[in-house]
Write an enzyme that holds these catalytic residues in place. Structure first.
Site, PDB file in Angstrom:
ATOM      1  N   GLU A  80       0.958  -1.272  -0.185  1.00 38.10           N
ATOM      2  CA  GLU A  80      -0.097  -0.103   0.029  1.00 38.10           C
ATOM      3  C   GLU A  80       0.970   1.231  -0.159  1.00 38.10           C
ATOM      4  O   GLU A  80       0.524   2.340  -0.450  1.00 38.10           O
ATOM      5  CB  GLU A  80      -0.956  -0.036   1.274  1.00 38.10           C
ATOM      6  N   PHE A 142     -11.361  -8.181  13.272  1.00 40.48           N
ATOM      7  CA  PHE A 142     -10.351  -8.747  12.512  1.00 40.48           C
ATOM      8  C   PHE A 142     -10.182  -7.590  11.590  1.00 40.48           C
ATOM      9  O   PHE A 142     -10.764  -7.066  10.739  1.00 40.48           O
ATOM     10  CB  PHE A 142     -10.649  -9.862  11.616  1.00 40.48           C
ATOM     11  N   GLN A 143      -8.956  -7.234  11.608  1.00 41.32           N
ATOM     12  CA  GLN A 143      -8.333  -6.027  10.854  1.00 41.32           C
ATOM     13  C   GLN A 143      -8.910  -4.675  11.045  1.00 41.32           C
ATOM     14  O   GLN A 143      -9.187  -3.785  10.094  1.00 41.32           O
ATOM     15  CB  GLN A 143      -8.406  -6.331   9.009  1.00 41.32           C
ATOM     16  N   LYS A 192     -17.874  -1.569   5.775  1.00 41.98           N
ATOM     17  CA  LYS A 192     -17.823  -2.862   4.570  1.00 41.98           C
ATOM     18  C   LYS A 192     -19.712  -2.750   4.584  1.00 41.98           C
ATOM     19  O   LYS A 192     -20.181  -2.852   3.351  1.00 41.98           O
ATOM     20  CB  LYS A 192     -17.754  -4.236   5.018  1.00 41.98           C
ATOM     21  N   MET A 506      24.209  10.004   2.619  1.00 41.65           N
ATOM     22  CA  MET A 506      24.230  11.140   3.524  1.00 41.65           C
ATOM     23  C   MET A 506      24.222  11.088   4.957  1.00 41.65           C
ATOM     24  O   MET A 506      24.997  12.034   5.598  1.00 41.65           O
ATOM     25  CB  MET A 506      22.530  11.780   2.883  1.00 41.65           C
TER      26      MET A 506
END
Lengths: 591, 195
Positions: A80, A142-143, A192, A506
């Site tokens: 993502e 869940f999630q 959902k 760097m």
């Protein structure tokens, strides 16, 4: 009581927060699911590309997407974070709103880095995240992750939808907010059940007004006049510009302004490419690794005109020693930026697309030749001490600068250069040449390593007819290297140029200069990138000889499709000039 | 120099906005001394009253950050002289103690306290006023066994304010009046631009 008559409270209630604009779709009531309403909104907003990754809580939207294949292109990324960086690249190269899909929980939390990056670099995004069913909110389902609260500090606006009926109006608001005023990322979290819920759809109405949101200030001419007076009276006026010029699509207005008033102009790294490199009044880069002249002369100019930039600490160095002698004119669309870091003598709050022409009208035609030449003198010194060594080195080791220099010659400055973060980024920004605006895409404010590879994919989708070269270090490329999979699957044509110095360069440079060369965990090993690319079906080559640079770059550019070129460069080269942290811009070091 | 500022914010009524406003302070490690949210003079418009101890420079910048939030209409900041403000406090003390000692009764009278609940075992008093007034009663009651104490957030009325009705009407207009979008703060740079 008198006041109460002024506003009809009932009317106020009914008008809610938005005033309806003309319906863009025929107003017929059909019953559709929330998921479909999301896609209808995208179509109505002219979205053509979505970067995303499916998962449980966003499945209804992906199911609906199956039927929108001909209208909406979905790019399946590998992570993502890659998705949101790609959307950023898309937004930056196209000047449009980037769109991202992610599922709930980890899918959504993986967006956070990109959101923070887009927030600080003012990139317009609309991110849609799936969320668990509304009745499960707060149950540790869940999630389930509290995405709204996690993303609040890194979004311009966010909103959780639990009822499908809200979807059209919320998405209309999302696009309006993301793309107007000072742009920024917006996240819409949709449960959902709302995605599945059918409701009476009455078409999509674009949002043009939110009463608590004023993206476009009315410009007050008296301040323009005051600014013009200062500029006209100035002997050593100096313009510094940022991404505001690009975001405001005011490149021409800007050019006309500096040309008429004869003003030298220097850029922040996000302002880079708004003014062609070859422009005689383009005096170079500001800030920590910027050019010698613009930094030193910031503390010598008498009027400093800041256009669409926010005086970041990497630009200003030590603030209490920054341009103290100058009267500052600050043009910005975000009132919170005015007086935030540097006090403005004349603040011009407005869209620079509007304010610049107003200023141009009032400024006198001037040349300021002597003052402009002073920048040239500093350039000469910088050339002798830094630039020549970087572009035409007499060492055996290759420098990053010489690679960029050859790339310039081969692309004629017409390519989009996407950079990651670190030494190669500073070198690329310093030496890459640009003819066109929106050609430099980099992670500026956030300094997000791993940005370039996915952002380059998005940049190519945003500007399909242009050559896109991702310049990446050996550290950053390993952070999001999985997006080679996206390139493989989509067969998108992105050129990947890895400048490998076998160090986190760097940080190593700082450790060398400020930490007694105690190289603490900067020695990073690399895989065989050519072989990795080959595994993804992407051709590549690795070079380490000076004589190979030109042919290898030419081969990369000529290759049909994506190509990876790894160039081994000097291990312990430093980027100079440098304004050490805590020092004034005038204390810039050439070595 | 740090001093007490009262920030008044007019907002839409939106879930999550409280958090959006609160994190503007916590991000800058500024402690919120008190915060109150309530309806305002206009239905549907909420009003936050936030008390912080900071320099005016910081307060001005914070107000601009607050106003930058999409659902915030306006943010004002004021010193104590510019507002009329009140805080309410509740005190629980033992009824026996109160009944037995006349001194306590006198104390309560002097502090303008009011009994809001009297039970056999305890009595709850209430005072409303400035911080010094509510503090005074704590000190007075402590030796007599103050069982519980709570003080509300500050609420404040801005003396100079003409209310939000006119402003809101401008906000709702597609073509807003200058009061809403003009560079108000440019005239008086020392003040917050939204005043």
């Amino acid at each position: 009581m008198e006041a109460l008559e002024i506003i009809d409270q009932k009317k106020a209630r009914e008008s809610a927060t938005t005033i309806p604009a003309p319906v863009t779709q025929p107003a017929e009531t059909v019953s559709i699911a929330g998921s479909k309403a999301v896609l209808e909104a995208f179509v109505a907003e002219g979205v053509d590309t979505i970067f995303g990754y499916p998962g449980g809580a966003i499945m209804p939207i992906y199911d609906a997407l199956y039927d929108y294949n001909d209208q909406l292109k979905h790019i399946l990324v590998r992570h993502e974070q890659g998705g949101i960086h790609a959307a950023q690249g898309y937004a930056r190269s196209s000047g449009r709103v980037g769109v991202v899909f992610a599922t709930s929980g980890p899918g959504a939390t993986n967006l956070v880095t990109g959101l923070a990056d887009a927030m600080i670099d003012s990139t317009p995004l609309v991110c849609i995240t799936g969320q668990v069913f509304a009745h499960l909110l707060g149950t540790d389902a869940f999630q389930e992750v509290d995405v709204i609260n996690i993303t609040t500090p890194v979004t311009k606006w966010n909103y959780q939808v639990t009822d499908a009926k809200e979807i059209p109006s919320v998405l209309a608001k999302a696009f309006h907010i993301a793309g107007t005023g000072r742009p920024g990322p917006v996240l819409i979290d949709i449960t959902k059940n709302a995605q599945l819920q059918k409701f009476d759809y009455e078409g999509y109405v674009k949002c043009t007004h939110i009463r608590s949101y004023r993206p476009k200030p009315i410009v007050r001419p008296e301040y323009i006049a005051e600014a013009a007076k200062l500029i006209n009276e100035a002997e050593k006026p100096f313009v510094i510009f940022g991404q505001g010029v690009i975001l405001g699509k005011a490149e021409n207005e800007f050019k006309q302004f500096i040309e008429k008033a004869g003003l030298p102009a220097a850029w922040t790294i996000l302002g880079l490419s708004a003014l062609p490199t070859d422009h005689p009044q383009n005096v170079g880069m500001l800030g920590m690794h910027g050019n010698y002249g613009p930094n030193v002369l910031t503390n010598e100019c008498d009027v400093l005109i800041a256009v669409g930039m926010r005086f970041d600490d990497r630009v200003t160095g030590r603030l209490d020693k920054y341009a103290k002698q100058a009267k500052v004119i600050h043009l910005d669309i975000d009132p919170a930026e005015i007086d935030k870091n540097v006090k403005a003598a004349v603040p011009v709050w407005g869209d620079c697309k509007e304010t610049l022409p107003m200023l141009t009208k009032l400024v006198e035609s001037k040349k300021h030749t002597e003052w402009l030449n002073k920048f040239g003198e500093f350039t000469k010194q910088e050339q002798e001490v830094v630039i020549n060594k970087e572009l035409n080195p007499d060492t055996e080791e290759l420098t990053m600068g010489e690679v960029i220099n050859v790339l310039n010659e081969l692309t004629n400055g017409d390519a989009i250069i996407v950079t990651d973060v670190g030494q190669h980024q500073m070198v690329a920004c310093r030496y890459a040449r640009f003819n066109e605006s929106k050609s430099n895409i980099t992670s500026g404010g956030a300094g997000t390593m791993g940005f370039a590879l996915p952002a380059a994919i998005g940049a190519k989708y945003g500007a399909p007819h242009r050559t896109v070269v991702a310049v990446i270090g050996d550290g950053g490329v390993q952070m999001t290297i999985q997006e080679l999979g996206t390139i493989m699957q989509t067969e998108i044509n992105v050129k990947i140029l890895i400048l490998n110095n076998q160090f986190l360069g760097m940080v190593r440079q700082w450790q060398q200069l400020f930490h007694d060369k105690r190289y603490s965990f900067v020695d990073i090993a690399s895989p065989d990138y050519v072989m990795v690319a080959k595994g993804y079906g992407i051709e590549g080559q690795k070079i380490s000889q000076r004589k190979e640079i030109r042919t290898a770059l030419q081969k990369m550019l000529d290759h049909e499709g994506s190509y990876l070129l790894e160039v081994m460069v000097g291990k312990e080269n430093n980027v100079f000039p440098m304004v050490p942290q805590g020092c004034s811009v005038a204390e810039i070091r050439l070595s | 120099m740090k001093k007490e500022f009262t920030i008044t914010v007019y907002t839409e009524n939106q879930i999550g906005l409280l958090n959006r406003i609160a994190i503007i302070f916590s991000r800058r490690k500024i402690n919120i001394d008190s915060m109150n949210t309530s309806p305002s003079e206009i239905e549907g418009i909420h009003r936050f009253t936030i008390l912080i101890d900071e320099t005016e420079e910081v307060v001005r910048k914070v107000c601009r950050q607050i106003e930058k939030q999409v659902e915030v209409l306006k943010a004002y900041y004021n010193t104590e002289e510019e507002i009329v403000w009140q805080e309410m406090a509740l005190y629980k003390v033992s009824t026996d103690e109160i009944a037995a000692k006349v001194k306590v009764e006198r104390l309560l009278r002097e502090c303008g306290a009011r009994a809001v609940a009297i039970r056999k075992d305890f009595t709850v008093f209430e005072t409303t006023g400035h911080r010094e007034e509510t503090d005074k009663l704590i000190k007075a009651l402590e030796p007599h066994g103050l069982i519980e104490f709570v003080r509300s957030a500050r609420i404040a009325i801005i003396k100079e304010s003409k209310g939000f009705h006119v402003k809101l009407k401008q906000f709702e207009n597609r073509e807003p009046g200058t009061e809403v979008v003009e560079n108000e703060f440019l005239n008086r740079q020392e003040e917050v631009f939204s005043m």
